[in-house]
Design a protein around this motif. Structure first.
Motif, PDB file in Angstrom:
ATOM      1  N   VAL A 102     -55.818 -76.609 -11.480  1.00 41.38           N
ATOM      2  CA  VAL A 102     -55.271 -77.544 -12.454  1.00 41.38           C
ATOM      3  C   VAL A 102     -53.815 -77.159 -12.707  1.00 41.38           C
ATOM      4  O   VAL A 102     -53.518 -75.988 -12.951  1.00 41.38           O
ATOM      5  N   TYR A 103     -52.937 -78.157 -12.634  1.00 43.90           N
ATOM      6  CA  TYR A 103     -51.514 -77.967 -12.893  1.00 43.90           C
ATOM      7  C   TYR A 103     -51.114 -78.895 -14.022  1.00 43.90           C
ATOM      8  O   TYR A 103     -51.415 -80.088 -13.986  1.00 43.90           O
ATOM      9  N   LEU A 104     -50.417 -78.343 -14.994  1.00 48.78           N
ATOM     10  CA  LEU A 104     -49.936 -79.124 -16.117  1.00 48.78           C
ATOM     11  C   LEU A 104     -48.421 -78.988 -16.180  1.00 48.78           C
ATOM     12  O   LEU A 104     -47.891 -77.880 -16.204  1.00 48.78           O
ATOM     13  N   TYR A 105     -47.732 -80.125 -16.163  1.00 51.07           N
ATOM     14  CA  TYR A 105     -46.276 -80.176 -16.253  1.00 51.07           C
ATOM     15  C   TYR A 105     -45.904 -80.640 -17.659  1.00 51.07           C
ATOM     16  O   TYR A 105     -46.127 -81.796 -18.012  1.00 51.07           O
ATOM     17  N   CYS A 106     -45.351 -79.728 -18.452  1.00 50.26           N
ATOM     18  CA  CYS A 106     -44.978 -80.013 -19.838  1.00 50.26           C
ATOM     19  C   CYS A 106     -43.501 -80.371 -19.924  1.00 50.26           C
ATOM     20  O   CYS A 106     -42.682 -79.854 -19.163  1.00 50.26           O
ATOM     21  N   TYR A 107     -43.191 -81.226 -20.880  1.00 55.70           N
ATOM     22  CA  TYR A 107     -41.806 -81.631 -21.126  1.00 55.70           C
ATOM     23  C   TYR A 107     -41.656 -81.981 -22.593  1.00 55.70           C
ATOM     24  O   TYR A 107     -42.623 -81.970 -23.334  1.00 55.70           O
ATOM     25  N   ASN A 108     -40.430 -82.282 -23.017  1.00 56.87           N
ATOM     26  CA  ASN A 108     -40.076 -82.588 -24.405  1.00 56.87           C
ATOM     27  C   ASN A 108     -39.952 -81.261 -25.163  1.00 56.87           C
ATOM     28  O   ASN A 108     -40.892 -80.795 -25.796  1.00 56.87           O
ATOM     29  N   SER A 109     -38.781 -80.681 -25.083  1.00 57.54           N
ATOM     30  CA  SER A 109     -38.538 -79.310 -25.547  1.00 57.54           C
ATOM     31  C   SER A 109     -39.141 -78.957 -26.900  1.00 57.54           C
ATOM     32  O   SER A 109     -39.901 -78.008 -27.016  1.00 57.54           O
ATOM     33  N   ARG A 110     -38.781 -79.699 -27.912  1.00 55.87           N
ATOM     34  CA  ARG A 110     -39.228 -79.345 -29.262  1.00 55.87           C
ATOM     35  C   ARG A 110     -40.760 -79.353 -29.360  1.00 55.87           C
ATOM     36  O   ARG A 110     -41.365 -78.388 -29.805  1.00 55.87           O
ATOM     37  N   ALA A 111     -41.383 -80.435 -28.953  1.00 59.83           N
ATOM     38  CA  ALA A 111     -42.842 -80.552 -29.059  1.00 59.83           C
ATOM     39  C   ALA A 111     -43.552 -79.578 -28.118  1.00 59.83           C
ATOM     40  O   ALA A 111     -44.575 -78.993 -28.471  1.00 59.83           O
ATOM     41  N   ALA A 112     -43.016 -79.386 -26.922  1.00 61.85           N
ATOM     42  CA  ALA A 112     -43.669 -78.518 -25.940  1.00 61.85           C
ATOM     43  C   ALA A 112     -43.712 -77.068 -26.401  1.00 61.85           C
ATOM     44  O   ALA A 112     -44.730 -76.382 -26.223  1.00 61.85           O
ATOM     45  N   GLN A 113     -42.637 -76.593 -26.989  1.00 60.60           N
ATOM     46  CA  GLN A 113     -42.598 -75.200 -27.446  1.00 60.60           C
ATOM     47  C   GLN A 113     -43.651 -74.958 -28.534  1.00 60.60           C
ATOM     48  O   GLN A 113     -44.357 -73.951 -28.519  1.00 60.60           O
ATOM     49  N   VAL A 114     -43.762 -75.888 -29.469  1.00 61.46           N
ATOM     50  CA  VAL A 114     -44.756 -75.776 -30.539  1.00 61.46           C
ATOM     51  C   VAL A 114     -46.162 -75.849 -29.955  1.00 61.46           C
ATOM     52  O   VAL A 114     -47.044 -75.041 -30.287  1.00 61.46           O
ATOM     53  N   TRP A 115     -46.383 -76.807 -29.068  1.00 62.94           N
ATOM     54  CA  TRP A 115     -47.687 -76.986 -28.419  1.00 62.94           C
ATOM     55  C   TRP A 115     -48.095 -75.697 -27.695  1.00 62.94           C
ATOM     56  O   TRP A 115     -49.233 -75.250 -27.813  1.00 62.94           O
ATOM     57  N   TRP A 116     -47.169 -75.114 -26.938  1.00 68.83           N
ATOM     58  CA  TRP A 116     -47.470 -73.905 -26.171  1.00 68.83           C
ATOM     59  C   TRP A 116     -47.842 -72.742 -27.092  1.00 68.83           C
ATOM     60  O   TRP A 116     -48.788 -72.002 -26.823  1.00 68.83           O
ATOM     61  N   GLN A 117     -47.128 -72.576 -28.193  1.00 70.15           N
ATOM     62  CA  GLN A 117     -47.456 -71.513 -29.146  1.00 70.15           C
ATOM     63  C   GLN A 117     -48.868 -71.674 -29.702  1.00 70.15           C
ATOM     64  O   GLN A 117     -49.591 -70.700 -29.887  1.00 70.15           O
ATOM     65  N   GLN A 118     -49.276 -72.902 -29.945  1.00 73.89           N
ATOM     66  CA  GLN A 118     -50.599 -73.175 -30.505  1.00 73.89           C
ATOM     67  C   GLN A 118     -51.722 -73.002 -29.492  1.00 73.89           C
ATOM     68  O   GLN A 118     -52.841 -72.664 -29.873  1.00 73.89           O
ATOM     69  N   HIS A 119     -51.461 -73.244 -28.211  1.00 72.78           N
ATOM     70  CA  HIS A 119     -52.529 -73.279 -27.212  1.00 72.78           C
ATOM     71  C   HIS A 119     -52.505 -72.140 -26.187  1.00 72.78           C
ATOM     72  O   HIS A 119     -53.440 -72.003 -25.402  1.00 72.78           O
ATOM     73  N   GLN A 120     -51.474 -71.350 -26.199  1.00 77.04           N
ATOM     74  CA  GLN A 120     -51.296 -70.321 -25.176  1.00 77.04           C
ATOM     75  C   GLN A 120     -52.500 -69.388 -25.030  1.00 77.04           C
ATOM     76  O   GLN A 120     -52.977 -69.150 -23.925  1.00 77.04           O
ATOM     77  N   LEU A 123     -55.595 -71.270 -23.520  1.00 79.51           N
ATOM     78  CA  LEU A 123     -55.361 -71.742 -22.153  1.00 79.51           C
ATOM     79  C   LEU A 123     -55.318 -70.594 -21.156  1.00 79.51           C
ATOM     80  O   LEU A 123     -55.678 -70.758 -19.995  1.00 79.51           O
ATOM     81  N   SER A 124     -54.921 -69.427 -21.612  1.00 78.79           N
ATOM     82  CA  SER A 124     -54.869 -68.250 -20.739  1.00 78.79           C
ATOM     83  C   SER A 124     -56.257 -67.808 -20.279  1.00 78.79           C
ATOM     84  O   SER A 124     -56.376 -66.985 -19.379  1.00 78.79           O
ATOM     85  N   GLN A 125     -57.285 -68.356 -20.870  1.00 83.41           N
ATOM     86  CA  GLN A 125     -58.653 -68.030 -20.471  1.00 83.41           C
ATOM     87  C   GLN A 125     -59.127 -68.858 -19.278  1.00 83.41           C
ATOM     88  O   GLN A 125     -60.224 -68.645 -18.773  1.00 83.41           O
ATOM     89  N   GLN A 126     -58.310 -69.803 -18.829  1.00 85.13           N
ATOM     90  CA  GLN A 126     -58.673 -70.659 -17.694  1.00 85.13           C
ATOM     91  C   GLN A 126     -58.049 -70.087 -16.411  1.00 85.13           C
ATOM     92  O   GLN A 126     -56.849 -70.211 -16.199  1.00 85.13           O
ATOM     93  N   PRO A 127     -58.853 -69.457 -15.535  1.00 82.43           N
ATOM     94  CA  PRO A 127     -58.278 -68.769 -14.368  1.00 82.43           C
ATOM     95  C   PRO A 127     -57.705 -69.703 -13.299  1.00 82.43           C
ATOM     96  O   PRO A 127     -56.989 -69.246 -12.410  1.00 82.43           O
ATOM     97  N   ASN A 128     -57.981 -70.987 -13.373  1.00 81.21           N
ATOM     98  CA  ASN A 128     -57.478 -71.916 -12.359  1.00 81.21           C
ATOM     99  C   ASN A 128     -56.394 -72.843 -12.912  1.00 81.21           C
ATOM    100  O   ASN A 128     -56.071 -73.859 -12.309  1.00 81.21           O
ATOM    101  N   LEU A 129     -55.792 -72.477 -14.053  1.00 85.32           N
ATOM    102  CA  LEU A 129     -54.793 -73.308 -14.717  1.00 85.32           C
ATOM    103  C   LEU A 129     -53.384 -72.744 -14.541  1.00 85.32           C
ATOM    104  O   LEU A 129     -53.145 -71.566 -14.777  1.00 85.32           O
ATOM    105  N   THR A 130     -52.461 -73.616 -14.140  1.00 89.15           N
ATOM    106  CA  THR A 130     -51.045 -73.299 -14.073  1.00 89.15           C
ATOM    107  C   THR A 130     -50.310 -74.278 -14.974  1.00 89.15           C
ATOM    108  O   THR A 130     -50.521 -75.486 -14.885  1.00 89.15           O
ATOM    109  N   VAL A 131     -49.458 -73.745 -15.859  1.00 90.60           N
ATOM    110  CA  VAL A 131     -48.683 -74.581 -16.784  1.00 90.60           C
ATOM    111  C   VAL A 131     -47.208 -74.358 -16.487  1.00 90.60           C
ATOM    112  O   VAL A 131     -46.730 -73.221 -16.500  1.00 90.60           O
ATOM    113  N   ARG A 132     -46.503 -75.470 -16.200  1.00 94.09           N
ATOM    114  CA  ARG A 132     -45.081 -75.420 -15.888  1.00 94.09           C
ATOM    115  C   ARG A 132     -44.327 -76.284 -16.883  1.00 94.09           C
ATOM    116  O   ARG A 132     -44.820 -77.319 -17.313  1.00 94.09           O
TER     117      ARG A 132
END
Length: 184
Positions: A102-120, A123-132
């Motif tokens: 699974v590959y996830l391409y994130c964008y929209n700086s302000r929202a993406a940074q907040v989203w990543w802090q909340q879900h990091q 999401l790190s528990q998914q061994p087949n997930l790549t987030v860019r």
């Protein structure tokens, strides 16, 4: 009266030096009425990053149970699930259970940074997930390539994508937030 999708055609030449993939392909992209040109071009860029004969655009925004792009195997199993944006954790977990990668391409700086802090952490528990992540400056620069009929050349090597057409040249680098469930 409902608005209809706008059709874009792209003839692409891909030279992916990291994966030894060299491909010429003619693509058709449907831009949903609510989709921006930035998002459309990110979808195309994601396709270029994973280019293969079997990689397909799906119904995208019109389908809740499909990603933006996927690659199926001979048995109708999902080999690659490629999505854009900032989806709910439940959607990502479901994708990770359905697909080999699974590959996830994130964008929209302000929202993406907040989203990543909340879900990091989860999401790190998914061994087949790549987030860019792609920053706003690079995403905005992609719009220069947007046209109803495009001819693009893409060269990928060592995490850099060089994209060009007759008038424009762009170097793109994603920031990897997660690679196969691990911090880079």
């Amino acid at each position: 009266m409902a608005l209809k999708a706008t059709i874009y055609k792209a003839n692409v030449n891909v030279a992916d030096m990291d994966r030894n993939v060299f491909l010429d392909s003619s693509l058709t992209l449907a831009r949903h009425p609510s989709e921006t040109e930035e998002r459309l071009m990110l979808r195309l860029l994601a396709w270029l990053c994973h280019a293969s004969e079997r990689l397909q655009f799906t119904r995208g925004l019109s389908a809740e149970d499909e990603p933006e792009i996927w690659r199926m195997n001979d048995h109708n199993g999902i080999e690659e699930w490629i999505d854009l944006g900032l989806p709910e954790e439940k959607r990502i977990k479901k994708a990770c259970n359905r697909s080999a990668s699974v590959y996830l391409y994130c964008y929209n700086s302000r929202a993406a940074q907040v989203w990543w802090q909340q879900h990091q952490a989860k999401l790190s528990q998914q061994p087949n997930l790549t987030v860019r992540y792609i920053d706003d400056r690079q995403l905005s620069a992609l719009v220069a390539f947007a046209a109803r009929n495009m001819t693009l050349q893409a060269t990928l090597q060592d995490g850099t994508i060089w994209l060009s057409d007759e008038q424009n040249h762009l170097e793109v680098r994603f920031t990897d937030w997660l690679i196969n469930g691990k911090a880079p």
